[in-house]
Write a protein that holds these residues in place. Structure first.
Motif, PDB file in Angstrom:
ATOM      1  N   VAL A   1       0.835  -1.204   0.000  1.00  0.00           N
ATOM      2  CA  VAL A   1       0.000   0.000   0.000  1.00  0.00           C
ATOM      3  C   VAL A   1       0.869   1.254   0.000  1.00  0.00           C
ATOM      4  N   VAL A   2       1.914   1.238   0.807  1.00  0.00           N
ATOM      5  CA  VAL A   2       2.816   2.389   0.880  1.00  0.00           C
ATOM      6  C   VAL A   2       3.441   2.670  -0.488  1.00  0.00           C
ATOM      7  N   LYS A   3       3.881   1.631  -1.158  1.00  0.00           N
ATOM      8  CA  LYS A   3       4.470   1.809  -2.489  1.00  0.00           C
ATOM      9  C   LYS A   3       3.441   2.347  -3.478  1.00  0.00           C
ATOM     10  N   GLU A   4       2.214   1.862  -3.364  1.00  0.00           N
ATOM     11  CA  GLU A   4       1.155   2.324  -4.265  1.00  0.00           C
ATOM     12  C   GLU A   4       0.877   3.808  -4.060  1.00  0.00           C
ATOM     13  N   VAL A   5       0.817   4.228  -2.796  1.00  0.00           N
ATOM     14  CA  VAL A   5       0.546   5.633  -2.488  1.00  0.00           C
ATOM     15  C   VAL A   5       1.696   6.522  -2.957  1.00  0.00           C
ATOM     16  N   LEU A   6       2.926   6.131  -2.632  1.00  0.00           N
ATOM     17  CA  LEU A   6       4.089   6.933  -3.042  1.00  0.00           C
ATOM     18  C   LEU A   6       4.213   6.992  -4.559  1.00  0.00           C
ATOM     19  N   SER A   7       3.961   5.882  -5.214  1.00  0.00           N
ATOM     20  CA  SER A   7       4.064   5.844  -6.675  1.00  0.00           C
ATOM     21  C   SER A   7       3.039   6.770  -7.323  1.00  0.00           C
ATOM     22  N   SER A   8       1.853   6.853  -6.724  1.00  0.00           N
ATOM     23  CA  SER A   8       0.820   7.736  -7.274  1.00  0.00           C
ATOM     24  C   SER A   8       1.245   9.196  -7.180  1.00  0.00           C
ATOM     25  N   ILE A   9       2.059   9.509  -6.180  1.00  0.00           N
ATOM     26  CA  ILE A   9       2.566  10.876  -6.018  1.00  0.00           C
ATOM     27  C   ILE A   9       3.707  11.142  -6.991  1.00  0.00           C
ATOM     28  N   LEU A  10       4.599  10.180  -7.115  1.00  0.00           N
ATOM     29  CA  LEU A  10       5.797  10.373  -7.928  1.00  0.00           C
ATOM     30  C   LEU A  10       5.501  10.425  -9.424  1.00  0.00           C
ATOM     31  N   LYS A  11       4.410   9.818  -9.844  1.00  0.00           N
ATOM     32  CA  LYS A  11       4.102   9.840 -11.277  1.00  0.00           C
ATOM     33  C   LYS A  11       3.329  11.096 -11.683  1.00  0.00           C
ATOM     34  N   SER A  12       3.008  11.938 -10.702  1.00  0.00           N
ATOM     35  CA  SER A  12       2.303  13.182 -11.000  1.00  0.00           C
ATOM     36  C   SER A  12       3.232  14.165 -11.710  1.00  0.00           C
ATOM     37  N   ARG A  13       2.665  14.964 -12.581  1.00  0.00           N
ATOM     38  CA  ARG A  13       3.449  15.986 -13.273  1.00  0.00           C
ATOM     39  C   ARG A  13       3.774  17.164 -12.354  1.00  0.00           C
ATOM     40  N   ASP A  14       3.035  17.256 -11.266  1.00  0.00           N
ATOM     41  CA  ASP A  14       3.268  18.322 -10.292  1.00  0.00           C
ATOM     42  C   ASP A  14       4.440  17.924  -9.399  1.00  0.00           C
ATOM     43  N   GLU A  15       5.594  18.534  -9.621  1.00  0.00           N
ATOM     44  CA  GLU A  15       6.799  18.155  -8.892  1.00  0.00           C
ATOM     45  C   GLU A  15       6.732  18.527  -7.412  1.00  0.00           C
ATOM     46  N   GLU A  16       5.784  19.386  -7.050  1.00  0.00           N
ATOM     47  CA  GLU A  16       5.668  19.804  -5.657  1.00  0.00           C
ATOM     48  C   GLU A  16       4.869  18.808  -4.817  1.00  0.00           C
ATOM     49  N   GLN A  17       4.272  17.816  -5.469  1.00  0.00           N
ATOM     50  CA  GLN A  17       3.422  16.882  -4.726  1.00  0.00           C
ATOM     51  C   GLN A  17       4.195  16.125  -3.652  1.00  0.00           C
ATOM     52  N   LEU A  18       5.421  15.730  -3.959  1.00  0.00           N
ATOM     53  CA  LEU A  18       6.208  14.969  -2.988  1.00  0.00           C
ATOM     54  C   LEU A  18       6.483  15.814  -1.744  1.00  0.00           C
ATOM     55  N   GLU A  19       6.831  17.074  -1.947  1.00  0.00           N
ATOM     56  CA  GLU A  19       7.104  17.949  -0.809  1.00  0.00           C
ATOM     57  C   GLU A  19       5.833  18.200   0.001  1.00  0.00           C
ATOM     58  N   LYS A  20       4.705  18.377  -0.685  1.00  0.00           N
ATOM     59  CA  LYS A  20       3.433  18.583   0.013  1.00  0.00           C
ATOM     60  C   LYS A  20       3.067  17.353   0.836  1.00  0.00           C
ATOM     61  N   PHE A  21       3.332  16.180   0.265  1.00  0.00           N
ATOM     62  CA  PHE A  21       3.060  14.932   0.978  1.00  0.00           C
ATOM     63  C   PHE A  21       3.857  14.887   2.280  1.00  0.00           C
ATOM     64  N   PHE A  22       5.152  15.198   2.199  1.00  0.00           N
ATOM     65  CA  PHE A  22       6.000  15.107   3.385  1.00  0.00           C
ATOM     66  C   PHE A  22       5.681  16.189   4.410  1.00  0.00           C
ATOM     67  N   GLU A  23       5.190  17.336   3.970  1.00  0.00           N
ATOM     68  CA  GLU A  23       4.790  18.373   4.923  1.00  0.00           C
ATOM     69  C   GLU A  23       3.753  17.814   5.895  1.00  0.00           C
ATOM     70  N   THR A  24       2.746  17.150   5.336  1.00  0.00           N
ATOM     71  CA  THR A  24       1.696  16.575   6.174  1.00  0.00           C
ATOM     72  C   THR A  24       2.189  15.338   6.905  1.00  0.00           C
ATOM     73  N   PHE A  25       2.961  14.515   6.217  1.00  0.00           N
ATOM     74  CA  PHE A  25       3.476  13.271   6.799  1.00  0.00           C
ATOM     75  C   PHE A  25       4.298  13.562   8.053  1.00  0.00           C
ATOM     76  N   VAL A  26       5.184  14.551   7.964  1.00  0.00           N
ATOM     77  CA  VAL A  26       6.031  14.918   9.102  1.00  0.00           C
ATOM     78  C   VAL A  26       5.211  15.597  10.188  1.00  0.00           C
ATOM     79  N   GLU A  27       4.293  16.471   9.771  1.00  0.00           N
ATOM     80  CA  GLU A  27       3.465  17.184  10.745  1.00  0.00           C
ATOM     81  C   GLU A  27       2.680  16.213  11.617  1.00  0.00           C
TER      82      GLU A  27
END
Length: 291
Positions: A158-184
């Motif tokens: 599941v973790v790989k599926e979620v991360l992969s869905s973020i990484l394949k996005s054309r929006d390069e900021e998605q990964l950083e946005k994900f970690f903002e919430t993940f860390v928070e």
């Protein structure tokens, strides 16, 4: 302009037939629809069937990008509360006709506003985050992983599926946005542990990151808490570093601080020499210290 127009059409809303909703919300009002307020939306959706509601959502979605962030949030709140209040109606066979999945349900009933909704709201609407993964925003995906009721953070697949869905996005900021919430969310969870520890009379220490960010730790810990499932940690770290590798040569010291002192801290237990080979060898002293 929107205010004056609404004053004119509001008294006639009860007389609107399906074609009227279509022509007003997908054609006539489009130029001024970004100024449509939450109060107007409350009045408009007070007594509409799901077919006409879907037309309203479609029209509002057409001007989503032209709205201010505050307006999007206000509109989203009205739509979500409307769906909660009339959940039976919106989940009836008539309203779910031609809707085959949670992702389609979100698209028709919330459109782009689904990405603004709180993850908890989506849960209350009985939306399966995994089933509607492609419709979720990066922060919603982070909350999905950390939601204890899903058990996702213990499931490598599941973790790989979620991360992969973020990484394949054309929006390069998605990964950083994900970690903002993940860390928070990880920090918030740790703060609760620390509060309990303090109440029990424990001493409290902290690991200070850049720009005054403080990572609280319990006395028995050397650093901030980390994800205990090694497979999950490894998966998140490997996918993230692989995605970041092409960008490392362009990183400033502040970027290395952000990723290695904040975003990736919860994955520290998976750091090994072999993991760090993707980092450029010609780092400045400050960047090296940040790593």
């Amino acid at each position: 302009m929107m205010n004056r127009t609404f004053v004119i059409i509001a008294p006639k809303l009860q007389e609107f037939a399906a074609p009227d909703w279509e022509v007003w919300f997908t054609v006539k009002l489009i130029p001024i629809l970004p100024s449509f307020t939450a109060e107007m939306l409350l009045e408009v959706t007070a007594d509409v069937n799901c077919t006409n509601y879907h037309v309203i959502v479609e029209g509002m979605g057409d001007v989503f990008l032209e709205m201010t962030s505050t307006r999007r949030q206000e509109i989203t709140r009205v739509l979500v509360e409307r769906l909660k209040e009339f959940a039976v109606q919106f989940n009836s066979p008539d309203c779910r006709k031609d809707i085959g999945s949670d992702a389609e349900w979100l698209d028709i009933n919330l459109g782009l506003f689904s990405k603004v909704a709180n993850y908890t709201d989506l849960k209350e609407l009985n939306i399966s985050g995994l089933a509607a993964l492609e419709s979720l925003s990066p922060d919603q995906k982070a909350e999905l992983l950390l939601d204890p009721s899903t058990g996702a953070i213990e499931n490598v697949t599941v973790v790989k599926e979620v991360l992969s869905s973020i990484l394949k996005s054309r929006d390069e900021e998605q990964l950083e946005k994900f970690f903002e919430t993940f860390v928070e969310f990880n920090l918030n969870g740790l703060d609760k542990e620390c509060a309990a520890c303090e109440k029990a009379g424990c001493a409290r220490r902290s690991h200070r990151g850049p720009k005054g960010v403080s990572f609280p730790t319990l006395p028995s810990q050397e650093n901030i808490t980390y994800i205990t499932n090694a497979g999950v940690r490894d998966a998140i770290l490997n996918l993230t570093l692989t995605a970041l590798a092409p960008k490392f040569p362009l990183f400033q010291t502040s970027d290395y601080e952000l990723w290695f002192q904040i975003n990736l801290v919860v994955l520290l237990a998976s750091f090994r020499p072999s993991v760090l080979v993707v980092i450029p060898a010609n780092l400045t002293c400050d960047s090296y210290d940040a790593v």
